[in-house]
Design an enzyme around this catalytic site. Structure first.
Site, PDB file in Angstrom:
ATOM      1  N   GLU A  88     -10.654  -1.651   3.937  1.00 47.28           N
ATOM      2  CA  GLU A  88      -9.333  -1.152   4.317  1.00 47.28           C
ATOM      3  C   GLU A  88      -9.080   0.194   3.639  1.00 47.28           C
ATOM      4  OE1 GLU A  88      -6.493  -4.904   5.224  1.00 47.28           O
ATOM      5  OE2 GLU A  88      -6.798  -4.524   3.087  1.00 47.28           O
ATOM      6  N   ASP A 119       0.789  -1.229   0.000  1.00 50.77           N
ATOM      7  CA  ASP A 119       0.000   0.000   0.000  1.00 50.77           C
ATOM      8  C   ASP A 119       0.827   1.289   0.000  1.00 50.77           C
ATOM      9  OD1 ASP A 119      -1.706  -2.060   0.578  1.00 50.77           O
ATOM     10  OD2 ASP A 119      -2.435  -1.229   2.462  1.00 50.77           O
TER      11      ASP A 119
END
Length: 668
Positions: free
Chosen positions: A216, A40
């Site tokens: 998320e 990420d």
């Protein structure tokens, strides 16, 4: 307090100069770490003329683990300078995803010398126990070294899954606002703070939209509507761990309003937000509330009775009906077996059921057997929340059949969940789409935006992780693994169906272009000849405008690789299909070779505009002025591409209104 400059003794990102950056499959105009694992994007912030990109990073290997924040900076969003690891795992606390801000008014008190500090807000993941909390660190030297605050954590609700804070200053309410994920609840929590240290709850949003996978990496920001009228709406981004259009992980968004306390979705844009809960009408064949009944189990995977939810060592299992379901996680993913129903006569036109677990075709599935042969099959989508699936079996009415649940997989997601099998009175219908997707390709996840972009710039810019949790750790690259997309500028378009996200590659990408060539328009054959004269490039930015696109036209573009592989983009029936099944190396994971589709009608005047960014191992397709995007990795033999336009069979061919072809220079 402890200066994180000491982390250089612990881990340091290798210098770009030490790498060749010409390794097989190495992207040449997309960001990649010099080596090791990346996922990420984190903490993107603009400060003192630099675009900061932090990212989830393993300093010690090319698979997920030892999560820390890697760090790079750029002055143009295109060319990147690698810096040492910024926030390192320590004391059994990994540094999970988060954000960073410029604390312009020094509300935190961390500033020095009259200059505002950079403050990072991140999730502390406790490796030794089931706990995630929110923490902060600060920097007074342009992000080169960081100090973790001695008062951490700043927000702890004593939850095992509570992560990925995105923080911004909300001027209207005079406070810092944090959007943070409650993954298993499929919710985003909003918290407020005057100083980045003390937080109070404001509200929650969700479940809504796509809820099959965990939630998320949220983001929340205002966006201008691109009609020039000056209107703004708020965009809430929620990345999901599974259930995306191309399978596996993906990125959904909601459009609405935010008043400093609560996000409210726009009713016209999201007319059906509630999660799917309707049970199909019909006769319940099996709900497994009273055991397996006459079903016969083999092997060890299914145990002696249905499960009451999650089994030992399994993530939470949610969304099934009643108190029990079939769960083949008995003994973990390594166990195998089958569960076969009594024989029955197919008397209804459809069979509906809830299915979750692994996505291994033929190995974690439920099959319909007629005469001992598989005539229908379905798998999960690597989610522990089973979703409704349906088969149309009208043509099989009157035949004798059995249902067989199969667990023949021993690795990751080597199990299957089944519940509530219904013989329906109506033909099986597709589950209604309740989500708006930012990207219809397989490789766009954890997308979040840069903070503190100067007002004179005025853009909202984000970037995504160009991978998918389904196969991310198996990609055939070394000594690094994973890449980012190109940065994209965002806006909103007001359509008859509501507001839609618009994405365009940042204008700075044009600085890499080498003498763009223009085709002024003509037939498909003439455009093909023009493209053929431009063979011999591996880094390509291509814009195409097709005219006369209608319901009966079918056409596309083939990207021929040096080793004979073909990546195909096809337009048909108001949709795009991106086919990477023959595009190169794909045997490293069974779900990698696939065709990914997106709705994409031509404009009312028959115009379809496409822009394609081709790197050594990726393609990003922008269609409909940026309202439809597909991002996919693929792994062709090294060498230059050859592009070919085509039409299908005897269908009418569109005209090519214009084309612009530019070869790009590498950034390394």
């Amino acid at each position: 307090m402890r200066a994180i400059a000491l982390l250089l003794l612990f881990a340091c990102a290798p210098s770009a100069a030490a790498q060749t950056y010409r390794e097989r499959y190495r992207p040449q105009f997309h960001f990649t770490p010099a080596e090791n694992w990346m996922n990420d994007p984190n903490g993107m912030v603009f400060h003192d003329g630099e675009w900061h990109l932090f990212y989830q990073y393993n300093p010690f290997g090319d698979r997920w683990g030892h999560m820390s924040w890697g760090h790079a900076v750029s002055r143009d969003l295109v060319r990147w300078e690698h810096l040492p690891v910024a926030l390192a795992e320590a004391d059994d606390i990994m540094i999970f995803s988060g954000s960073a801000v410029v604390d312009r008014h020094n509300t935190s008190g961390f500033g020095a010398g009259g200059r505002p500090p950079l403050v990072a807000i991140y999730t502390g993941h406790h490796a030794g126990r089931q706990r995630q909390d929110q923490r902060i660190a600060y920097s007074n030297d342009r992000g080169r070294t960081w100090t973790k605050w001695e008062g951490n954590p700043v927000l702890d609700i004593r939850a095992a899954d509570f992560r990925d804070p995105k923080v911004f200053w909300h001027a209207g309410s005079g406070q810092w606002v944090m959007a943070v994920a409650h993954p298993l609840d499929r919710q985003v929590g909003f918290y407020g703070s005057p100083d980045l240290k003390h937080w109070r709850p404001l509200s929650t949003f969700g479940p809504a939209g796509s809820t099959e996978g965990i939630w998320e990496c949220p983001d929340l920001f205002p966006l201008a509507v691109d009609d020039g009228g000056g209107a703004q709406k708020w965009c809430l981004v929620v990345n999901v761990g599974s259930g995306a259009p191309a399978g596996g992980s993906g990125c959904q968004y909601f459009v609405g309003g935010f008043d400093g306390r609560e996000f409210v979705a726009d009713a016209r844009t999201h007319p059906r937000l509630a999660a799917e809960t309707t049970v199909p009408e019909g006769e319940v064949f099996a709900d497994f509330e009273a055991g397996y009944g006459g079903w016969i189990a083999t092997g060890e995977a299914f145990g002696d009775a249905p499960a009451r939810g999650a089994l030992e060592g399994q993530m939470a299992v949610e969304g099934f009906l009643g108190g029990a379901l079939v769960n083949s996680f008995h003994g973990g993913d390594a166990s195998t077996g089958t569960l076969t129903s009594p024989e029955f006569e197919i008397a209804a036109p459809s069979i509906h059921f809830l299915i979750g677990g692994g996505a291994h075709e033929g190995r974690t599935c439920m099959n319909l057997l007629v005469g001992g042969e598989v005539v229908r099959t379905a798998t999960g989508d690597e989610a522990e929340r089973p979703a409704w699936h349906g088969w149309d079996v009208g043509e099989l009415r009157g035949r004798r059949a059995q249902l067989q649940i199969v667990d023949a997989a021993e690795g990751s997601w080597g199990h299957v969940n089944i519940d509530h099998i219904v013989f329906g009175a109506a033909a099986a219908a597709s589950r209604p789409e309740r989500a708006l997707w930012a990207d219809f390709g397989a490789d766009f996840y954890a997308a979040v935006s840069w903070s503190d972009v100067p007002e004179e710039d005025g853009r909202r810019i984000w970037i995504g992780w160009m991978s998918n949790w389904t196969y991310a750790q198996d990609l055939p690259t070394a000594p690094w693994r994973s890449a980012m997309t190109v940065p994209r500028a965002l806006s909103l378009r007001d359509t008859p169906a509501g507001f839609r996200l618009v994405q365009r590659p940042v204008r700075e990408l044009g600085s890499l272009q080498e003498a763009p060539a223009t085709f002024a328009g003509g037939t498909l054959a003439e455009a093909n000849a023009w493209l053929a004269a431009r063979a011999g490039a591996a880094l390509i930015d291509l814009a195409l405008r097709f005219d006369g696109v209608g319901a009966d036209t079918e056409f596309g573009l083939r990207v021929h690789g040096a080793g004979g592989g073909v990546l195909e983009l096809r337009h048909r029936d108001d949709g795009l299909a991106l086919d990477r099944t023959r595009a190169g190396e794909g045997g490293f994971h069974e779900r990698f070779p696939a065709v990914h589709t997106a709705p994409c009608p031509a404009a009312p005047d028959g115009v379809l505009e496409l822009r394609l960014l081709l790197d050594t191992s990726s393609i990003e397709v922008f269609a409909g002025g940026g309202t439809v995007v597909l991002s996919d990795r693929f792994f062709p033999a090294p060498g230059d591409y050859r592009l070919e336009l085509f039409r299908s069979g005897d269908r009418p061919a569109p005209g090519v209104g214009s084309a612009i072809f530019a070869e790009l220079n590498p950034i390394w």
